[in-house]
Design a protein around this motif. Structure first.
Motif, PDB file in Angstrom:
ATOM      1  N   ILE A   1      34.475  24.179  94.689  1.00 53.34           N
ATOM      2  CA  ILE A   1      33.044  23.972  94.415  1.00 53.34           C
ATOM      3  C   ILE A   1      32.751  24.157  92.930  1.00 53.34           C
ATOM      4  O   ILE A   1      32.064  23.340  92.312  1.00 53.34           O
ATOM      5  N   ASN A   2      33.292  25.238  92.358  1.00 53.17           N
ATOM      6  CA  ASN A   2      33.085  25.450  90.920  1.00 53.17           C
ATOM      7  C   ASN A   2      33.541  24.228  90.133  1.00 53.17           C
ATOM      8  O   ASN A   2      32.829  23.743  89.250  1.00 53.17           O
TER       9      ASN A   2
ATOM     10  N   THR B   1      31.837  25.830  82.027  1.00 54.85           N
ATOM     11  CA  THR B   1      30.407  26.026  82.276  1.00 54.85           C
ATOM     12  C   THR B   1      29.769  24.840  82.985  1.00 54.85           C
ATOM     13  O   THR B   1      30.175  23.698  82.813  1.00 54.85           O
ATOM     14  N   TYR B   2      28.795  25.136  83.790  1.00 55.38           N
ATOM     15  CA  TYR B   2      27.938  24.114  84.374  1.00 55.38           C
ATOM     16  C   TYR B   2      26.546  24.693  84.600  1.00 55.38           C
ATOM     17  O   TYR B   2      26.345  25.910  84.503  1.00 55.38           O
TER      18      TYR B   2
ATOM     19  N   LEU C   1      31.221  21.239  90.534  1.00 55.02           N
ATOM     20  CA  LEU C   1      29.979  21.401  89.777  1.00 55.02           C
ATOM     21  C   LEU C   1      30.224  21.296  88.270  1.00 55.02           C
ATOM     22  O   LEU C   1      29.331  20.967  87.505  1.00 55.02           O
ATOM     23  N   ARG C   2      31.455  21.579  87.867  1.00 54.52           N
ATOM     24  CA  ARG C   2      31.804  21.402  86.459  1.00 54.52           C
ATOM     25  C   ARG C   2      31.985  19.931  86.116  1.00 54.52           C
ATOM     26  O   ARG C   2      32.158  19.573  84.962  1.00 54.52           O
TER      27      ARG C   2
ATOM     28  N   ILE D   1      23.191  25.225  87.050  1.00 50.25           N
ATOM     29  CA  ILE D   1      22.808  25.257  88.467  1.00 50.25           C
ATOM     30  C   ILE D   1      21.513  26.058  88.621  1.00 50.25           C
ATOM     31  O   ILE D   1      21.242  26.972  87.832  1.00 50.25           O
TER      32      ILE D   1
ATOM     33  N   THR E   1      29.645  30.153  84.123  1.00 48.43           N
ATOM     34  CA  THR E   1      31.030  29.731  83.897  1.00 48.43           C
ATOM     35  C   THR E   1      31.757  29.582  85.228  1.00 48.43           C
ATOM     36  O   THR E   1      32.965  29.374  85.280  1.00 48.43           O
ATOM     37  N   GLY E   2      31.015  29.676  86.316  1.00 49.61           N
ATOM     38  CA  GLY E   2      31.612  29.537  87.648  1.00 49.61           C
ATOM     39  C   GLY E   2      31.409  30.812  88.442  1.00 49.61           C
ATOM     40  O   GLY E   2      31.508  31.908  87.885  1.00 49.61           O
ATOM     41  N   PHE E   3      31.135  30.651  89.727  1.00 51.27           N
ATOM     42  CA  PHE E   3      30.877  31.817  90.570  1.00 51.27           C
ATOM     43  C   PHE E   3      32.183  32.529  90.902  1.00 51.27           C
ATOM     44  O   PHE E   3      33.237  31.918  91.043  1.00 51.27           O
TER      45      PHE E   3
ATOM     46  N   LEU F   1      24.523  29.553  98.012  1.00 48.39           N
ATOM     47  CA  LEU F   1      25.983  29.621  98.089  1.00 48.39           C
ATOM     48  C   LEU F   1      26.446  31.061  98.314  1.00 48.39           C
ATOM     49  O   LEU F   1      27.356  31.326  99.106  1.00 48.39           O
TER      50      LEU F   1
ATOM     51  N   LEU G   1      35.846  28.088  97.025  1.00 44.05           N
ATOM     52  CA  LEU G   1      34.910  28.368  95.919  1.00 44.05           C
ATOM     53  C   LEU G   1      35.433  27.759  94.620  1.00 44.05           C
ATOM     54  O   LEU G   1      34.662  27.240  93.800  1.00 44.05           O
TER      55      LEU G   1
ATOM     56  N   PHE H   1      24.247  34.476  93.031  1.00 44.26           N
ATOM     57  CA  PHE H   1      25.392  34.269  93.932  1.00 44.26           C
ATOM     58  C   PHE H   1      25.915  35.618  94.431  1.00 44.26           C
ATOM     59  O   PHE H   1      26.060  35.836  95.635  1.00 44.26           O
TER      60      PHE H   1
END
Lengths: 344, 593
Positions: free
Chosen positions: A337-338, B202-203, A341-342, B205, B387-389, B213, A334, B354
């Motif tokens: 993946i994070n 951050t991203y 995606l960043r 989605i 900011t991410g899962f 996911l 994970l 998520f």
């Protein structure tokens, strides 16, 4: 002293029995249930490895009457194939024995029947076909012949659906038709179906003694007995006791090896039928139909077709037995993946 | 005049299927990467190509994520909506249009800029001029806002990942657009985009990919689905990530995926999977739930676990298939005939998509029932920041499953449907185990699973089922409370309204009100909700539907003494919520009390 007859698992036949039937006395379905018990016992299937599946209707009630040591699911009307499909994905090692009726399969469930065939789900699919809706008191089903007349009520004016012809057209890997009154033939066919990997359909003409056993009905006992166009004599030789004694009469016969190493022996009577040829299977069905007869026997067999679980490339362990580590990806994955995606 | 920095709304009017989505996402991501608080919204038609599409990009220093009330910069590309688009523009706005459409733009109260976009695109890629023309408005907007081509490059590269020639051609078009605007439009400074410190974590989605996911991390073993907007991308997300995340050591997959023949089959497969001891799910939208309802009742009554993600679109019937609504809530809560009650998880942002994605399986197996994830088109199909899962903080909860005869023997008076622990949850065994083999059924059954029509047996079983689901209330995700010291107005809301609530709250507080908010995250509702309502003078249940569906559920389930404090504000027009519209309606409602 009682002498018990035991099968290859040292189990008595009583281990394969179920509860008491609540169907009408003389119902063809009860004969089919007895054949299921007999075939499972003779084949030495471990009861716990069997899953009994059904939809809704007289036929779909029967899983309560056989294989009491197996789990079962009496689902909703016409939708047994999808539930079986889901269960098959999760536990591909189970032996699925499904029972449905002509209402359950040919009307409300025709879509699921078709798509289960297309997927070649690894299951035995028995249709107990009597041409009527019993539990709702005798309405015509979609398999009943045109011009059929019940004891009471109007004449059926619509063309019937022939489920074997349909299965053949869809490329089903095992298609057979039998009669609940032909115990020997049905037992051999069912034993072969249990040894097959893939979708095995047996359309069993099973008279409804209450609503459609009048002599004019093409599915009454008397009519079927007199108009049964038997394709061949069927014998089954199990892989674990190939020396089992069977009668091989004079004349031509064909031997087919099934997935588990068992064999089915077809002794030709009359014109020879090639079970590897869909066209000749369809011809046999339609020719019999044109003479108002029922062709019975193994119509078609193809042992090479991949099942859905094969085609999907599932892991070896049944999915129901995976550990948490095998089911949930890791913490690190994970993070990866994070970060991806960043854009890092 | 001083420039308005990072506070503007861009509306891009194009036709579906003309490739504008790439341009729009490039603009959105470029600004996002510059650290500008920005959100994007795709308003698309139910069509493959030709019908009008609008993309709204909003930059807001306050972090507001709703589409906003008025457009500051309007891009005109679509001749079919040309006049209507022009009529809607408010005075003072900037209009950028493609002059090759050859339609007039007569608005003396606006600043109007044109560019021969299609003609210029023909110079780069004659065959793809129509697609490439969209990159020229990216250049035009970049010039107007003062964004440099270097700030756009990264987004172009990731949009056309691995296709060097496409990256080069599109960047060339954008640069040409910027140069053309600089040369012909002069120095326009009304709005500007300024770089901010971006949180590197951050991203952006889409909610549906987040749910996908989450489901994979929840250990989904079988996905059965039937294509339907706006939920298909949940399934496609799972299919995309499975090979990387769920391939076993022997090279086989640990999750079967089946595209079913319809929604009835999809949910049937989910029940089969749950019955056999796996984690099965499907994803759909309202019309699919309608079809699935019979099986949902079977899941409730025979107590078979399963997960359904409902990405809500506008109903009833086929409705507005590409517009958003919270119109399925009451249906989910009570789907199927007879008395039923289902667990509904309601994510309000992509992080919860998520999280609830994996938690749904735990609840389904713990309570041996169908669990819904309730998202909507706005949350599911638009890109939102995270900011991410966060990795699951607890091991899988597989519920009360008996695997050995010894375990079974240890339970006194065991029966498949007997409440031996007093929590309404009975123990189950799996097919293949040979332990307590019973015939599961949708017909009436006694505590041992045997067919029964006895009045007391039926009544007792239904009472146990209610007790079982009631027991989930305070286990399910609690509401998020944001309370003011003065407990004047409480707003109870849920789901994707989360992205608009801050702005609504700000507008209401500007009129002197003290406003607290409570975001419900699951049904049956958590007891914290009752305290919130009790503490506030007036409570408004705010939702995006016509009838006030949550309000209706609360009216039935809340203690009677709280009901006089509860009011409904339900409004739905298919569009994502606009803060001003909902705030005005709340003010009106309060005035009328």
């Amino acid at each position: 002293m009682t002498i018990l007859k035991l099968n290859v698992l040292n189990l008595d036949k009583s281990e394969y029995k179920g509860g008491k039937s609540s169907l009408c006395p003389g119902c063809g379905h009860d004969q089919v249930s007895n054949v299921i018990i007999q075939a499972a016992w003779e084949n030495g299937l471990p009861p716990e490895g069997i899953a009994k599946m059904s939809g809704i209707g007289c036929s779909s009630k029967t899983p309560a009457y056989f294989l009491g040591k197996s789990h079962g699911f009496n689902t909703v009307h016409g939708r047994m194939p999808s539930v079986t499909t889901g269960a098959n994905m999760i536990n591909k090692d189970l032996s699925f024995i499904a029972v449905s009726g002509d209402g359950d399969t040919a009307s409300i469930g025709i879509g699921q029947f078709i798509h289960a065939i297309r997927r070649n789900i690894d299951m035995v699919y028995i249709i107990e076909n009597n041409g009527v809706y019993g539990l709702t008191k005798g309405q015509y089903s979609a398999t009943v012949e045109k011009g059929s007349k019940k004891k009471k009520g109007a004449i059926n004016e619509q063309n019937p659906i022939d489920l074997c012809a349909m299965a053949l057209n869809l490329g089903c890997s095992f298609v057979a038709r039998s009669f609940s009154g032909s115990k020997k033939q049905l037992t051999a066919l069912l034993r072969a179906a249990m040894s097959h990997k893939g979708m095995a359909i047996i359309d069993v003409i099973s008279p409804c003694v209450t609503f459609a056993n009048n002599d004019e009905s093409y599915r009454s006992y008397n009519y079927v007995k007199e108009n049964d166009e038997v394709l061949h004599l069927v014998d089954y030789i199990s892989h674990f006791s190939p020396l089992e004694e069977i009668d091989i009469p004079e004349g031509q016969y064909r031997e087919i090896e099934l997935f588990d190493g068992s064999k089915i022996v077809l002794e030709t009577i009359g014109s020879s039928h090639d079970t590897s040829n869909i066209v000749s299977a369809l011809r046999a069905v339609h020719e019999a139909e044109s003479q108002n007869k029922h062709v019975t026997g193994l119509l078609y067999y193809n042992g090479e077709m991949p099942t859905t679980t094969d085609a999907l490339g599932l892991t070896g362990t049944p999915l129901s037995q995976l550990s948490e580590e095998e089911g949930r990806p890791t913490f690190e994955s994970l993070n990866l993946i994070n970060n991806r995606l960043r854009g890092l | 005049m001083k420039s308005e920095v990072n506070n503007f709304i861009i509306n891009i009017a194009t036709a579906n299927g003309t490739g504008s989505q790439s341009s729009n996402l490039i603009l959105l991501h470029s600004m996002f990467e510059m650290g500008i608080p920005v959100s994007g919204k795709n308003l698309f038609p139910s069509n493959i190509s030709g019908l009008p599409t609008w993309f709204i990009i909003r930059a807001s220093e306050s972090g507001y994520q709703a589409p906003g009330d008025k457009t500051n910069i309007q891009i005109l590309m679509n001749k079919d909506t040309w006049e209507k688009d022009i009529a809607k523009i408010e005075p003072g706005a900037i209009i950028i249009y493609n002059e090759n459409v050859k339609l007039p733009v007569e608005r003396e109260d606006c600043k109007i800029f044109s560019m021969p976009m299609t003609k210029m695109a023909r110079g780069i890629a004659p065959k793809f001029a129509k697609l490439m023309a969209n990159m020229y408005y990216v250049g035009g907007i970049a010039h107007i806002l003062g964004i440099k081509s270097e700030d756009i490059e990264k987004s172009v590269s990731s949009q056309f990942k691995g296709k060097d020639r496409a990256i080069e051609m599109n960047m060339r078009a954008i640069r040409e657009g910027i140069s053309y605007a600089a040369e012909h439009w002069g120095n326009e400074t009304t709005f500007s985009a300024e770089r901010r410190d971006k949180d590197p974590d951050t991203y952006l989605i889409e909610g549906n990919e987040a749910s996908a996911l989450g489901s994979i991390y929840g250990g989904v073993n079988m996905l059965a689905w039937y294509p339907i907007t706006p939920s298909s991308s949940v399934a496609e997300g799972i299919i995309k990530w499975l090979p990387e995340l769920r391939t076993a050591k022997d090279g086989g997959t640990t999750c079967a995926v089946i595209q079913a023949e319809d929604e009835l089959a999809a949910v049937g497969m989910v029940l089969g999977a749950g019955w056999a001891g796996g984690r099965g799910m499907t994803c759909t939208s309202g019309p699919g739930i309608s079809l699935m309802s019979e099986f949902i009742g079977l899941s409730y009554f025979a107590e078979v676990p399963g997960v359904i993600w409902d990405v809500n679109r506008v109903g009833p019937s086929t409705g507005l298939p590409t517009r958003t609504q919270q119109g399925d809530l009451s249906m989910l809560y009570e789907a199927s005939h007879g008395d039923t009650q289902h667990i509904v998880l309601i994510p309000g942002n992509v992080d919860e998509c998520f999280e609830f994605g994996w938690r749904a399986f735990d609840y389904a197996e713990r309570y041996q029932t169908m669990v819904f994830g309730f998202s909507d088109l706005d949350l599911g199909m638009n890109r939102w920041p995270t900011t991410g899962f966060v990795y699951p903080d607890s091991p899988m909860d597989r519920g009360k499953v008996i695997h050995t005869q010894k375990q079974l023997d240890a339970i006194e008076n065991y029966g498949r449907y007997r409440d031996v622990d007093g929590d309404g949850i009975a123990y189950r065994t799996l097919p293949g185990s040979g332990i307590d083999p019973i015939l599961y059924r949708g017909t009436g059954h006694d505590e041992d699973g045997i067919y029964s029509e006895e009045p007391d047996v039926y009544h007792k079983n239904m009472a146990r089922l209610r007790k079982k689901i009631e027991g989930s209330r305070d286990v399910l995700p609690a509401p998020i409370l944001r309370e003011e010291e003065i407990k004047e107005v409480g707003i109870v809301f849920y789901g994707s309204m989360e992205y608009t609530i801050t702005e609504i709250d700000d507008i209401l507080e500007q009129s002197g009100l003290s406003v607290s908010t409570c975001r419900v995250r699951a049904l049956p509702y958590h007891s914290d909700l009752e305290g919130f309502i009790d503490r506030h003078e007036t409570n408004i249940v705010l939702e995006m539907n016509r009838d006030g569906q949550l309000y209706g559920i609360l009216r039935r389930e809340l203690p009677v003494k709280l009901l006089s404090k509860l009011h409904s504000l339900a409004y739905s027009d298919g569009m994502p919520p606009r803060a001003r519209l909902y705030a005005d309606k709340i003010l009106q409602l309060l005035e009328g009390l």
